[in-house]
Design an enzyme around this catalytic site. Structure first.
Site, PDB file in Angstrom:
ATOM      1  N   HIS A  29      -1.665   4.425  -1.659  1.00 50.20           N
ATOM      2  CA  HIS A  29      -0.838   4.329  -1.516  1.00 50.20           C
ATOM      3  C   HIS A  29       0.668   4.419  -1.826  1.00 50.20           C
ATOM      4  CE1 HIS A  29      -3.331   2.218   1.689  1.00 50.20           C
ATOM      5  NE2 HIS A  29      -2.961   3.739   2.092  1.00 50.20           N
ATOM      6  N   GLU A  32       2.842   1.071  -2.928  1.00 51.89           N
ATOM      7  CA  GLU A  32       1.937   0.158  -3.977  1.00 51.89           C
ATOM      8  C   GLU A  32       2.065   0.084  -4.733  1.00 51.89           C
ATOM      9  OE1 GLU A  32      -1.555  -0.428  -1.989  1.00 51.89           O
ATOM     10  OE2 GLU A  32      -0.345  -0.770   0.389  1.00 51.89           O
ATOM     11  N   HIS A  60      -4.278  -1.800  -4.607  1.00 52.80           N
ATOM     12  CA  HIS A  60      -3.444  -2.205  -3.504  1.00 52.80           C
ATOM     13  C   HIS A  60      -2.727  -3.354  -3.537  1.00 52.80           C
ATOM     14  CE1 HIS A  60      -5.079   1.466  -1.008  1.00 52.80           C
ATOM     15  NE2 HIS A  60      -6.589   1.012  -2.466  1.00 52.80           N
ATOM     16  N   GLU A 111      -6.736  -5.969  -3.312  1.00 52.00           N
ATOM     17  CA  GLU A 111      -5.296  -6.441  -2.446  1.00 52.00           C
ATOM     18  C   GLU A 111      -4.423  -7.287  -3.831  1.00 52.00           C
ATOM     19  OE1 GLU A 111      -4.183  -4.642  -0.343  1.00 52.00           O
ATOM     20  OE2 GLU A 111      -5.244  -3.875   0.931  1.00 52.00           O
TER      21      GLU A 111
HETATM   22  O1  LIG Z   1      -1.136  -4.785   4.368  1.00 51.27           O
HETATM   23  C1  LIG Z   1      -2.068  -3.590   4.967  1.00 51.27           C
HETATM   24  O2  LIG Z   1      -1.405  -3.458   6.132  1.00 51.27           O
HETATM   25  C2  LIG Z   1      -2.586  -2.703   4.514  1.00 51.27           C
HETATM   26  C3  LIG Z   1      -2.810  -2.815   2.281  1.00 51.27           C
HETATM   27  C4  LIG Z   1      -3.580  -1.255   2.474  1.00 51.27           C
HETATM   28  O3  LIG Z   1      -3.296  -0.830   1.795  1.00 51.27           O
HETATM   29  N1  LIG Z   1      -5.128  -2.237   2.640  1.00 51.27           N
HETATM   30  C5  LIG Z   1      -6.148  -0.981   2.530  1.00 51.27           C
HETATM   31  C6  LIG Z   1      -7.369  -1.455   2.795  1.00 51.27           C
HETATM   32  C7  LIG Z   1      -8.728  -1.193   2.680  1.00 51.27           C
HETATM   33  C8  LIG Z   1      -9.785  -1.484   2.794  1.00 51.27           C
HETATM   34  O4  LIG Z   1      -9.999  -1.324   4.515  1.00 51.27           O
HETATM   35  O5  LIG Z   1     -11.144  -1.404   1.787  1.00 51.27           O
HETATM   36  C9  LIG Z   1      -5.810  -0.101   3.596  1.00 51.27           C
HETATM   37  O6  LIG Z   1      -5.262  -0.358   3.944  1.00 51.27           O
HETATM   38  O7  LIG Z   1      -6.385   1.201   2.891  1.00 51.27           O
HETATM   39 ZN    ZN Z   2      -3.000   0.243   0.353  1.00 55.50          ZN
END
Ligand SMILES: O=C(O)CCC(=O)N[C@@H](CCC(=O)O)C(=O)O
Ligand code: ZN
Length: 335
Positions: free
Chosen positions: A53, A56, A148, A211
């Site tokens: 992303h 980030e 991320h 994260e």
């Molecule tokens: O904060 C958020 O809403 C999204 C942060 C983020 O990009 N998280 C990933 C997590 C991926 C996973 O589920 O392993 C995403 O949403 O792609």
């Molecule tokens: Zn992300």
């Protein structure tokens, strides 16, 4: 190559596409895709990705700080390494994505969207992983850490999200995540289109989305908040001693996904709602037409609430905390 991040942000290929120093050889494969092979044979193959992303940026800066001493020959390399900056065009524009969230397109899901740049890139990244792991020696350990940051603030500043895994999680992998000072681990229980799901499902890698804090533009990050993760990554890359685990991360698993289908979708949470906010049973979380999402268990915690996602995508996850007895399946050291 002096600086992989600056090279990638420039949008130009490097003048030299491969090189070597006393510890390793490196090869630039494509924009944001670089492999490093140690001179000494390694037991482990690691994919380290960030910038999936484009907004980030903290983990992108951290990854570059860890990579630069390797490229300068100042540190030994203890693993076979593939470094990925996932979505360079989105990184240049400082946006989560250009046209579609790439982290919903892996595992061939890129075939289902129209001709968007992220679909091409997801295919390119799948090929890069395929090639990297095809070169694996027998019994080489495969890990993928995808770095991320969250859009919102969180009750847990640093946490990991692990894909559905039909095999038990290697104990050494969970130990590393704890040593990286992650406060919580979230276990998916359904397949998904994320990069870490792809590595785990298609390449048998132990994988985790890390994260690290909240999304901020380049230059505005306080990397000291992620010192534990940076140290643990340094230990892995340079073969240094891993810090002792000070606290076991809390374990959660996903109980339900809230999906936005269209314009009628309403999320009953304000912009101030933090990740891991708890809701009691019966709370109405979101609605869309006839569909209503309620808290089903005695207490559920919200993760990644986002009413602005594209139709058909997840607008939030609901979690339940696991007790120590319930814990997710872990392999014995021999497994
Ligand atoms: O904060 C958020 O809403 C999204 C942060 C983020 O990009 N998280 C990933 C997590 C991926 C996973 O589920 O392993 C995403 O949403 O792609
Ligand atoms: Zn992300």
């Amino acid at each position: 190559m002096q600086d992989f991040l600056q090279q990638t942000l420039s949008g130009q290929p490097p003048a030299q596409r491969q090189g070597s120093n006393a510890h390793l050889s490196w090869q630039w494969h494509d924009e944001g895709i670089l492999s490093l092979t140690p001179v000494q044979p390694a037991q482990q193959a690691l994919v380290l990705s960030a910038g999936i992303h484009g907004n980030e940026t903290a983990p992108v800066e951290m990854l570059n700080l860890l990579l630069s001493p390797l490229l300068r020959g100042e540190k030994p390399l203890a693993v076979r390494l593939l470094v990925i900056l996932g979505n360079p065009a989105a990184l240049r524009s400082g946006k989560r994505y250009q046209q579609y969230d790439i982290n919903r397109l892996f595992g061939g899901r890129w075939q289902q969207v129209a001709d968007v740049p992220e679909a091409q890139r997801a295919l390119r990244l799948e090929q890069a992983l395929e090639n990297f792991w095809r070169a694996c020696r027998e019994r080489e350990i495969r890990w993928h850490l995808d770095l991320h940051t969250a859009i919102r603030g969180s009750y847990h500043t640093r946490f990991g999200v692990l894909p559905l895994n039909t095999r038990p999680w290697p104990a050494a992998f969970l130990h590393w995540l704890a040593a990286a000072k992650l406060e919580a681990l979230v276990f998916h229980r359904a397949p998904g289109g994320t990069f870490t799901h792809y590595s785990c499902e298609h390449h048998d890698a132990a994988s985790c989305t890390l994260e690290l804090g909240k999304a901020l533009p380049f230059g505005r990050n306080d990397l000291s908040q992620f010192h534990g993760a940076q140290q643990a990554l340094a230990a892995l890359l340079y073969g240094e001693t891993l810090s002792a685990v000070q606290a076991r991360p809390r374990h959660y698993h996903v109980t339900q996904q809230i999906t936005r289908h269209g314009e009628e979708f309403v999320l009953h949470m304000g912009p101030e709602t933090l990740n891991f906010t708890a809701f009691p049973q019966g709370t109405l979380l979101a609605e869309e037409g006839e569909t209503r999402y309620y808290v089903q268990q005695a207490r559920e915690y919200v993760l990644f609430p986002n009413p602005q996602v594209a139709p058909g995508l997840r607008a939030g996850l609901m979690l339940v905390e696991e007790t120590a007895q319930q814990g997710s399946r872990v392999a014995s050291p021999a497994e």
